[in-house]
Design a protein around this motif. Structure first.
Motif: not given
Length: 468
Positions: A163-168
């Motif tokens: 899963s792609p890493e969440p980005v803030n």
């Protein structure tokens, strides 16, 4: 986000210009819900853009950023409903119209999928809608293919990307990225200026190129298109869908007869339908403004985003002879593809993207004057399955960016499927319009039948049909 994608995203400032593209698939049974969920979860890992949301700058100018949504929730994006009535195609399309006209949540990845039960004989449907900034038609097919399988049964051993890493990222982060991109563009702009100065060493050629490009810009921008039909002049924010199908082989045969492409025949069928509609309502016209997308997508381009330019035509509604109409359209399409300024919106996109959405909306005349926009997207040429259900048909529906009619065709396993989205205020006699489209296509398709049969008299096979 690319500049062209940004222009489409900002178009939503005017609700008349919402860029929602849709796909309706008809299944031979109801797919297994858990498998369908798993397919979407897997597909969103294979095509991470479907997990990304749009993050804009504080002033809503410049190009926004795509960022993996830290709150991505498949439970929100995938829905499950049942038709309440007889399950007819008309009821299904009415439900899809309502789904398509409902705005996407700009705070989430801009797509939604809906499984629809209640069709006759245990069949079902799947309706996918997404913002045009997410992808163009071809990109949508590439993304949708992630959900499809060549087998009704599960296929083991598929790749399992993480899963792609969440980005803030913040709005200020977007501004920093925008400024960095502008700095990176400076060498290219300086080089362009230097090449322009060097061109002045050959003033005659330079002047000729400038004039040629200058004459092309108004044509590409739609500033010299024929006037719109008075019959189709009204505009609203109400969308209406209709679906048609025709054997792809018959379109190819007609194209071979006229030494034209399938796309030329497709456009000739559409414009033939417009001709008949105007004649039957007693308001014939000679031409209507038509826009067609011209794909500039390359094999190395990513699946997401838009790789298109705009071609302009004067749709020859006044030509009754289908053969002559096909030839005229063939030459117009060739001319549109070779316009010097055909890629002007991609060229100027990085500048236009800095304009606020309210300002960009003032340029909507480039689309609102079109009576017809038509696209033809390659489909999937073999049997496909989704979570155990076989895909029987795929009908695409484009947005209505101020035009009267948006027509989109996709070929699925030997059948050309045509999805039509028309403005309810522009087409006031939808049943008549549908009949005229069928007749307009069949008179063009008959060109191929005449060649195959060797007949000297006109042949009028009913090969196209409305799906309702």
């Amino acid at each position: 986000m690319s500049p062209v994608d940004a222009l489409m995203w900002r178009g939503d400032t005017d609700r008349r210009l919402r860029g929602t593209i849709s796909m309706l698939e008809i299944y031979d049974c109801v797919p297994d819900w858990e498998r369908l969920l798993a397919a979407h979860e897997w597909g969103s890992r294979m095509a991470p853009r479907f997990r990304q949301r749009v993050v804009d700058s504080p002033l809503r100018t410049g190009t926004p950023s795509w960022a993996v949504d830290p709150d991505f929730d498949l439970h929100y994006h995938l829905r499950h409903i049942r038709l309440a009535g007889d399950g007819s195609m008309r009821e299904l399309l009415s439900a899809c119209e309502q789904l398509a006209m409902t705005a996407l949540d700009p705070a989430r990845p801009p797509w939604e999928g809906t499984l629809i039960e209640g069709l006759p004989d245990g069949r079902s449907a799947y309706f996918l809608k997404a913002h045009h900034a997410l992808t163009d038609g071809l990109g949508a097919i590439l993304g949708l293919a992630q959900l499809h399988s060549t087998s009704r049964d599960p296929i083991p051993g598929k790749p399992q990307p993480p899963s792609p890493e969440p980005v803030n990222i913040s709005a200020l982060d977007v501004v920093g990225r925008q400024l960095g991109e502008e700095v990176q563009r400076l060498p290219h702009r300086v080089d362009t200026a230097m090449r322009g100065m060097r061109a002045l060493t050959r003033p005659t050629k330079a002047l000729s190129d400038v004039l040629r490009y200058g004459r092309s810009v108004p044509r590409v921008a739609g500033l010299v298109s024929p006037p719109g039909s008075p019959l189709l002049a009204a505009r609203s924010i109400s969308w209406r869908f209709s679906a048609f199908e025709v054997p792809f082989a018959d379109l190819k045969a007609a194209g071979a007869t006229a030494r034209a492409s399938v796309n030329d025949v497709y456009l000739a069928g559409l414009i033939g339908g417009f001709r008949l509609y105007h004649e039957k309502l007693g308001q014939p016209v000679d031409a209507i403004p038509v826009a067609i997308p011209i794909s500039v997508r390359r094999p190395e381009d990513p699946a997401g985003g838009n790789r298109i330019a705009v071609g302009r035509m004067a749709g020859p509604v006044g030509i009754a002879d289908p053969f002559e109409r096909v030839l005229t359209i063939r030459e117009q399409v060739r001319a549109a593809r070779t316009e010097p300024a055909v890629d002007i919106f991609n060229t100027l996109g990085s500048v236009l993207a800095w304009l606020p959405g309210q300002v960009l909306a003032q340029f909507s005349g480039a689309t609102t004057q079109n009576d017809l926009q038509a696209s033809n997207v390659p489909g999937i040429p073999w049997d496909t399955y989704v979570a155990g259900a076989k895909v029987e048909r795929m009908f695409p529906f484009g947005p209505l960016p101020g035009c009267a009619v948006m027509a989109t065709m996709i070929t699925h396993n030997g059948t050309a499927c045509l999805g039509l989205n028309h403005d309810a205020a522009s087409i006031t006699e939808p049943e008549l319009f549908a009949e005229c489209l069928v007749d307009g296509f069949n008179e063009v398709i008959a060109l191929g039948a005449e060649k195959d049969s060797g007949a000297t008299e006109s042949v009028d096979p009913v090969l196209m049909r409305r799906v309702i």
